[in-house]
Design an enzyme around this catalytic site. Sequence first.
Site, PDB file in Angstrom:
ATOM      1  N   HIS A  68       0.809  -1.237   0.000  1.00 45.48           N
ATOM      2  CA  HIS A  68       0.000   0.000   0.000  1.00 45.48           C
ATOM      3  C   HIS A  68       0.836   1.278   0.000  1.00 45.48           C
ATOM      4  O   HIS A  68       0.277   2.376   0.039  1.00 45.48           O
ATOM      5  CB  HIS A  68      -0.943   0.020   1.208  1.00 45.48           C
ATOM      6  N   HIS A 178      -2.570  -8.218   9.051  1.00 51.29           N
ATOM      7  CA  HIS A 178      -3.266  -7.438  10.081  1.00 51.29           C
ATOM      8  C   HIS A 178      -3.811  -8.317  11.202  1.00 51.29           C
ATOM      9  O   HIS A 178      -4.627  -7.847  11.997  1.00 51.29           O
ATOM     10  CB  HIS A 178      -4.389  -6.578   9.485  1.00 51.29           C
TER      11      HIS A 178
HETATM   12 FE   LIG Z   1      -1.207  -3.465   5.933  1.00 51.85          FE
HETATM   13 FE   LIG Z   2      -0.041  -4.890   2.935  1.00 50.03          FE
END
Ligand SMILES: [Fe+2]
Ligand SMILES: [Fe+2]
Length: 276
Positions: A68, A178
């Site tokens: 990201h 995550h």
């Molecule tokens: Fe992430």
């Molecule tokens: Fe990621």
Amino acid sequence: MRLLFIGDIIGRPGRELLRKGLKALVNHHGVDFVIANAENSAAGFGITKDIGDTLLEYGVDVMTSGNHVWDKKEAMNYIATERRLLRPANYPAGAPGRGSCVAESGDGRPVGIVNVMGRVFMTPIDDPFAGVLTEIDGLRSKTRVIVVDFHAEATSEKIAMGWHLDGKATLVVGTHTHVQSADERILPNGTAYLTDAGMTGPHDGIIGMEREPSLARFLTGMPSRFEPASANPRLNGVLVSADEKTGRATSVTRLSYSEQELAALASRVAATTSSR
Ligand SMILES: [Fe+2]
Ligand SMILES: [Fe+2]
């Protein structure tokens, strides 16, 4: 030397946990150096200069990232000038920024950091297994203490990286899912390993995002706009003690603090420091 690695920071809820609790956490655990994955720090997608600079102010020494990192266009310029922000080293030649650096703790001790990204269920960029060795070789003459953030989806690829680097890195920690894994250990040649550090952000969403639009995407197959969730913020990470002469890890501890636990820690730390 004690190192703290913080899992993916999600938007404002994640940043707020650091603002309120990072100094207390550092104080309480005697942390010498802080690394944080910041790929989701700007509203869940990417990073901006303002946000990166703020995280550094809160006490992060070096920021890592992942897929990201390019989501906010200005990151291209920011990463070209901010040496404390890394992107995966195995992006093909021509990508701005760097995949490794050596930084110093507050008292001048060097720490090497390497960021690489997996290829299983992700954009198939250059080989992270060869790339990580090149980066480590480049840091080795400057420091024995080296932390590798392996930003990857597949547990198999992450565990493979742990064994690949056993004896070559102080800590190999995964990011990107995550969700914190519970497999922290020290491998036989002294490398601390954790498949995923987890997420510093709202834990009552869907990997940090509001539940409804994310669930709707699964229910309907239609695109939807994601915003960071807000409920149940937790700081996730891992704490490692290292022998600086050898670079070997001597202990590894997973951390997962609720907002309330961090606030309680901050007030305890404030009470003890003011009574000294
Ligand atoms: Fe992430
Ligand atoms: Fe990621």
